[in-house]
Design an enzyme around this catalytic site. Structure first.
Site, PDB file in Angstrom:
ATOM      1  CB  THR A 133       2.957  -1.812  10.795  1.00  0.00           C
ATOM      2  OG1 THR A 133       1.737  -2.394  10.299  1.00  0.00           O
ATOM      3  CG2 THR A 133       2.656  -0.464  11.451  1.00  0.00           C
ATOM      4  CB  CYS A 143       1.143  -2.116   4.732  1.00  0.00           C
ATOM      5  SG  CYS A 143       1.128  -3.021   6.293  1.00  0.00           S
ATOM      6  CG  ASP A 192      -0.403   0.288   2.529  1.00  0.00           C
ATOM      7  OD1 ASP A 192       0.834   0.463   2.616  1.00  0.00           O
ATOM      8  OD2 ASP A 192      -1.162   0.382   3.510  1.00  0.00           O
ATOM      9  CG  HIS A 225      10.968 -26.584  12.155  1.00  0.00           C
ATOM     10  ND1 HIS A 225      10.670 -25.933  13.328  1.00  0.00           N
ATOM     11  CD2 HIS A 225      12.312 -26.786  12.149  1.00  0.00           C
ATOM     12  CE1 HIS A 225      11.797 -25.722  14.003  1.00  0.00           C
ATOM     13  NE2 HIS A 225      12.799 -26.242  13.309  1.00  0.00           N
ATOM     14  CG  HIS A 271      12.456 -22.528  12.951  1.00  0.00           C
ATOM     15  ND1 HIS A 271      12.677 -22.255  14.273  1.00  0.00           N
ATOM     16  CD2 HIS A 271      13.618 -23.072  12.480  1.00  0.00           C
ATOM     17  CE1 HIS A 271      13.917 -22.603  14.601  1.00  0.00           C
ATOM     18  NE2 HIS A 271      14.511 -23.087  13.521  1.00  0.00           N
TER      19      HIS A 271
HETATM   20  C1  RB5 Z   1      -2.003   2.910   6.366  1.00  0.00           C
HETATM   21  O1  RB5 Z   1      -2.049   4.171   6.909  1.00  0.00           O
HETATM   22  C2  RB5 Z   1      -1.534   1.902   7.393  1.00  0.00           C
HETATM   23  O2  RB5 Z   1      -2.548   1.666   8.311  1.00  0.00           O
HETATM   24  C3  RB5 Z   1      -1.108   0.614   6.737  1.00  0.00           C
HETATM   25  O3  RB5 Z   1      -0.080   0.879   5.839  1.00  0.00           O
HETATM   26  C4  RB5 Z   1      -0.578  -0.460   7.639  1.00  0.00           C
HETATM   27  O4  RB5 Z   1       0.403   0.017   8.479  1.00  0.00           O
HETATM   28  C5  RB5 Z   1      -1.590  -1.258   8.350  1.00  0.00           C
HETATM   29  O5  RB5 Z   1      -1.254  -2.201   9.099  1.00  0.00           O
END
Ligand code: RB5
Length: 149
Positions: free
Chosen positions: A66, A64, A7, A132, A97
């Site tokens: 995170t 994304c 994203d 595993h 694993h």
């Molecule tokens: C987008 O703002 C953010 O929420 C997305 O990139 C991600 O971090 C969601 O887990």
């Protein structure tokens, strides 16, 4: 073929990984996004996850902000083991694993250099099998609605 997706929060590290793949002659398909304009990550995660689950892609890399949201979405597809990775140890361990088939990373957590480093490790580390494999089989049993003892 490696399936790539991101994203707006992960597009820059996804593009850094894409450049690494290109420079090293590793085939890939980029499912987007292609700019920092805000987009929802779930549909992109689904496209990459389905390509991996259907055997069209050998592995996937999803990014994304995170790495978490896109991994949660990818893990809804049967056969997907998507792992959020924030260091080199986990990039290696999750292949050895967990036989992870999708690497997830966060553009607001790690640098482009780290993303390339972790992708390189992920793509070059083999699953260890053995005990595993039993655990992977148990995960598959959960997907089938069975719980093995
Ligand atoms: C987008 O703002 C953010 O929420 C997305 O990139 C991600 O971090 C969601 O887990």
């Amino acid at each position: 073929m490696i399936a790539l997706g991101a994203d707006h929060g992960g597009v820059q590290i996804k593009d850094a990984v894409k450049q690494y793949l290109e420079e090293n002659g590793i085939s890939y398909q980029d499912f987007g996004t292609y700019s920092t304009e805000s987009v929802d990550y779930a549909p992109i995660a689904a496209q990459v996850a389905l390509a991996v689950a259907d055997g069209i892609a050998e592995k996937g890399i999803l990014c994304c902000g995170t790495g978490i949201g896109i991994s949660i979405a990818a893990n809804k597809i049967n056969g997907i083991r998507a792992a959020v990775v924030t260091d080199a140890f986990c990039a290696e361990a999750t292949r050895k694993h967990n036989d992870s088939n999708i690497l997830c990373m966060g553009g607001r957590v790690i640098s482009e250099e780290q993303a390339v480093e972790f992708a390189k490790i992920f793509l070059n580390t083999e699953f260890e099998g053995g005990r595993h494999q039993r655990r992977i089989d148990q995960i598959a049993a959960i997907e089938r609605g069975e719980l093995e003892k």
